[in-house]
Design an enzyme around this catalytic site. Structure first.
Site, PDB file in Angstrom:
ATOM      1  N   ARG A 148     102.379 -48.300  56.165  1.00 33.11           N
ATOM      2  CA  ARG A 148     104.295 -48.323  56.435  1.00 33.11           C
ATOM      3  C   ARG A 148     104.112 -48.575  55.409  1.00 33.11           C
ATOM      4  O   ARG A 148     105.589 -48.226  54.578  1.00 33.11           O
ATOM      5  CB  ARG A 148     104.069 -50.067  56.392  1.00 33.11           C
ATOM      6  CG  ARG A 148     103.209 -50.843  54.661  1.00 33.11           C
ATOM      7  CD  ARG A 148     102.947 -52.047  55.405  1.00 33.11           C
ATOM      8  NE  ARG A 148     102.273 -52.189  53.663  1.00 33.11           N
ATOM      9  CZ  ARG A 148     100.705 -52.028  53.706  1.00 33.11           C
ATOM     10  NH1 ARG A 148      99.776 -51.872  54.134  1.00 33.11           N
ATOM     11  NH2 ARG A 148     100.757 -53.640  52.351  1.00 33.11           N
ATOM     12  N   HIS A 149     103.880 -47.554  53.990  1.00 30.60           N
ATOM     13  CA  HIS A 149     103.941 -46.985  53.222  1.00 30.60           C
ATOM     14  C   HIS A 149     105.051 -45.915  53.340  1.00 30.60           C
ATOM     15  O   HIS A 149     106.305 -45.433  52.354  1.00 30.60           O
ATOM     16  CB  HIS A 149     103.438 -46.938  51.695  1.00 30.60           C
ATOM     17  CG  HIS A 149     102.801 -48.817  51.284  1.00 30.60           C
ATOM     18  ND1 HIS A 149     103.544 -49.529  50.854  1.00 30.60           N
ATOM     19  CD2 HIS A 149     101.440 -49.210  51.584  1.00 30.60           C
ATOM     20  CE1 HIS A 149     102.807 -50.717  50.037  1.00 30.60           C
ATOM     21  NE2 HIS A 149     101.660 -50.126  50.867  1.00 30.60           N
ATOM     22  N   CYS A 205     109.192 -40.356  28.086  1.00 30.34           N
ATOM     23  CA  CYS A 205     110.487 -40.979  26.279  1.00 30.34           C
ATOM     24  C   CYS A 205     109.791 -42.088  25.840  1.00 30.34           C
ATOM     25  O   CYS A 205     108.860 -43.391  26.272  1.00 30.34           O
ATOM     26  CB  CYS A 205     111.214 -40.731  27.064  1.00 30.34           C
ATOM     27  SG  CYS A 205     112.386 -42.113  28.315  1.00 30.34           S
ATOM     28  N   GLY A 206     110.963 -42.974  25.078  1.00 24.92           N
ATOM     29  CA  GLY A 206     111.153 -44.279  24.598  1.00 24.92           C
ATOM     30  C   GLY A 206     110.438 -45.333  25.552  1.00 24.92           C
ATOM     31  O   GLY A 206     109.680 -46.257  25.531  1.00 24.92           O
ATOM     32  N   THR A 207     111.210 -45.589  26.668  1.00 21.70           N
ATOM     33  CA  THR A 207     111.267 -46.066  27.535  1.00 21.70           C
ATOM     34  C   THR A 207     110.799 -45.774  28.407  1.00 21.70           C
ATOM     35  O   THR A 207     109.943 -47.138  29.909  1.00 21.70           O
ATOM     36  CB  THR A 207     112.478 -47.326  27.603  1.00 21.70           C
ATOM     37  OG1 THR A 207     113.533 -46.217  28.437  1.00 21.70           O
ATOM     38  CG2 THR A 207     113.264 -48.141  26.506  1.00 21.70           C
ATOM     39  N   GLY A 208     110.626 -44.640  29.641  1.00 19.01           N
ATOM     40  CA  GLY A 208     110.409 -44.641  30.226  1.00 19.01           C
ATOM     41  C   GLY A 208     111.715 -43.891  31.211  1.00 19.01           C
ATOM     42  O   GLY A 208     112.152 -43.465  32.423  1.00 19.01           O
ATOM     43  N   GLY A 243     115.333 -42.718  30.956  1.00 21.63           N
ATOM     44  CA  GLY A 243     115.696 -42.534  30.977  1.00 21.63           C
ATOM     45  C   GLY A 243     115.123 -40.810  31.558  1.00 21.63           C
ATOM     46  O   GLY A 243     115.351 -40.188  32.203  1.00 21.63           O
ATOM     47  N   MET A 244     113.749 -40.217  31.576  1.00 26.54           N
ATOM     48  CA  MET A 244     113.303 -39.871  32.222  1.00 26.54           C
ATOM     49  C   MET A 244     113.250 -40.219  34.001  1.00 26.54           C
ATOM     50  O   MET A 244     113.243 -38.952  34.580  1.00 26.54           O
ATOM     51  CB  MET A 244     111.771 -39.950  31.631  1.00 26.54           C
ATOM     52  CG  MET A 244     111.033 -39.129  30.592  1.00 26.54           C
ATOM     53  SD  MET A 244     111.692 -37.652  30.483  1.00 26.54           S
ATOM     54  CE  MET A 244     110.839 -36.786  29.052  1.00 26.54           C
ATOM     55  N   ASP A 268     110.538 -36.065  25.585  1.00 27.92           N
ATOM     56  CA  ASP A 268     110.960 -36.340  24.330  1.00 27.92           C
ATOM     57  C   ASP A 268     110.040 -36.868  23.551  1.00 27.92           C
ATOM     58  O   ASP A 268     109.163 -36.904  22.382  1.00 27.92           O
ATOM     59  CB  ASP A 268     112.576 -37.227  24.688  1.00 27.92           C
ATOM     60  CG  ASP A 268     112.748 -39.210  24.189  1.00 27.92           C
ATOM     61  OD1 ASP A 268     111.193 -39.678  24.191  1.00 27.92           O
ATOM     62  OD2 ASP A 268     113.055 -39.392  24.637  1.00 27.92           O
ATOM     63  N   HIS A 269     111.334 -36.793  21.791  1.00 33.58           N
ATOM     64  CA  HIS A 269     110.712 -37.155  20.850  1.00 33.58           C
ATOM     65  C   HIS A 269     110.124 -38.347  20.258  1.00 33.58           C
ATOM     66  O   HIS A 269     109.170 -38.282  19.640  1.00 33.58           O
ATOM     67  CB  HIS A 269     111.964 -36.490  20.087  1.00 33.58           C
ATOM     68  CG  HIS A 269     113.028 -37.838  19.813  1.00 33.58           C
ATOM     69  ND1 HIS A 269     113.941 -37.623  20.946  1.00 33.58           N
ATOM     70  CD2 HIS A 269     113.562 -39.273  19.755  1.00 33.58           C
ATOM     71  CE1 HIS A 269     114.723 -38.403  21.236  1.00 33.58           C
ATOM     72  NE2 HIS A 269     114.067 -39.874  20.499  1.00 33.58           N
ATOM     73  N   HIS A 274     101.150 -47.476  46.771  1.00 35.47           N
ATOM     74  CA  HIS A 274     102.145 -47.407  47.880  1.00 35.47           C
ATOM     75  C   HIS A 274     103.561 -46.826  47.759  1.00 35.47           C
ATOM     76  O   HIS A 274     103.726 -46.708  48.452  1.00 35.47           O
ATOM     77  CB  HIS A 274     102.858 -49.115  47.133  1.00 35.47           C
ATOM     78  CG  HIS A 274     101.743 -49.770  46.980  1.00 35.47           C
ATOM     79  ND1 HIS A 274     102.270 -51.835  47.418  1.00 35.47           N
ATOM     80  CD2 HIS A 274     100.817 -50.178  48.184  1.00 35.47           C
ATOM     81  CE1 HIS A 274     101.204 -52.459  47.963  1.00 35.47           C
ATOM     82  NE2 HIS A 274      99.831 -51.185  47.845  1.00 35.47           N
TER      83      HIS A 274
HETATM   84  C1  RB5 Z   1     115.598 -42.497  22.038  1.00 32.59           C
HETATM   85  O1  RB5 Z   1     115.951 -42.677  21.329  1.00 32.59           O
HETATM   86  C2  RB5 Z   1     115.434 -43.280  23.669  1.00 32.59           C
HETATM   87  O2  RB5 Z   1     116.356 -43.701  23.890  1.00 32.59           O
HETATM   88  C3  RB5 Z   1     114.587 -42.065  24.509  1.00 32.59           C
HETATM   89  O3  RB5 Z   1     113.669 -42.356  24.365  1.00 32.59           O
HETATM   90  C4  RB5 Z   1     114.267 -43.490  26.182  1.00 32.59           C
HETATM   91  O4  RB5 Z   1     113.736 -44.455  26.151  1.00 32.59           O
HETATM   92  C5  RB5 Z   1     115.687 -43.276  26.610  1.00 32.59           C
HETATM   93  O5  RB5 Z   1     115.387 -43.849  28.319  1.00 32.59           O
END
Ligand code: RB5
Length: 143
Positions: A132-133, A65-68, A70-71, A8-9, A98
Site C-alpha cells: 500500500r505504501h 540544515c538548522g531545522t531541516g 529549507g533542505m 548549510d552552515h 513507509h
Molecule cells: C540558517 O540560519 C537556517 O535558516 C537554516 O539552517 C535552516 O534552518 C532553514 O530551513
C-alpha cells in the site's frame, strides 16, 4: 553504495561526522558542501545533490540544515526526490519503510549528533515495505 551529502552552515560538523562514520562502514561519500560555517543558502547545495540522485550519480542522499525544512522544501521540488525530514530513530525508520525516502533530511540545530548518526544508520538499514505504501508514493508527484 555511493551516497551524496550536503549541509548549510548549521550542519557542517554533523556532516563531517556522518561522512567519517559512513566511510568507515565502506560507503563511498560524495560531498556537495558547504564545508565552512560561513552563512550560505541551503538551496545552493540541495539542488546539486537532488540532481545527482535523479541522475543516478549517487544512490541516496543525506541533507542537514538548522531545522531541516529549507533542505526538505528545496529537495522535494525535484520530481525524482522523496526527501523525508526525521528527528528521531523511529521516524528515520518509517521514512524509509513507509515513504521510501531517497534523501534523509535532519535538523542539525534540533537533534544531537548521536541521534543523527543513529538516524542515518537506521534509515540505511531499513527496507521499504512496498504494498500500500508503493501505491501511496506513486500518488505524490504532480503531473
Ligand atoms: C540558517 O540560519 C537556517 O535558516 C537554516 O539552517 C535552516 O534552518 C532553514 O530551513
Amino acid at each position: 553504495m555511493k551516497i551524496g551529502i550536503c549541509c548549510d552552515h548549521a550542519g557542517v560538523d554533523y556532516k563531517n561526522a556522518i561522512i567519517e562514520m559512513l566511510k568507515g562502514k565502506g560507503y563511498e561519500m560524495v560531498n556537495f558542501g558547504t564545508d565552512t560555517t560561513d552563512s550560505m543558502d541551503y538551496s545552493d547545495v540541495a539542488h546539486p545533490l537532488a540532481s545527482a540522485v535523479e541522475a543516478g550519480e549517487v544512490e541516496l542522499g543525506i541533507a542537514l540544515c538548522g531545522t531541516g525544512n529549507g533542505m526538505a522544501m528545496t529537495l522535494n521540488h525535484h520530481k525524482g526526490i522523496r526527501a523525508g525530514l526525521a528527528w528521531s530513530k523511529d521516524i528515520a525508520a518509517l521514512v524509509k519503510e513507509h515513504n521510501n525516502a531517497n534523501v534523509l533530511v535532519m535538523p542539525a540545530r534540533f537533534a544531537t549528533l548521536e541521534c543523527c548518526l543513529e538516524m542515518v544508520n537506521t534509515w540505511l538499514t531499513t527496507e521499504f515495505a512496498g504494498g500500500r505504501h508503493q501505491r501511496r508514493i506513486e500518488k505524490i508527484p504532480v503531473a
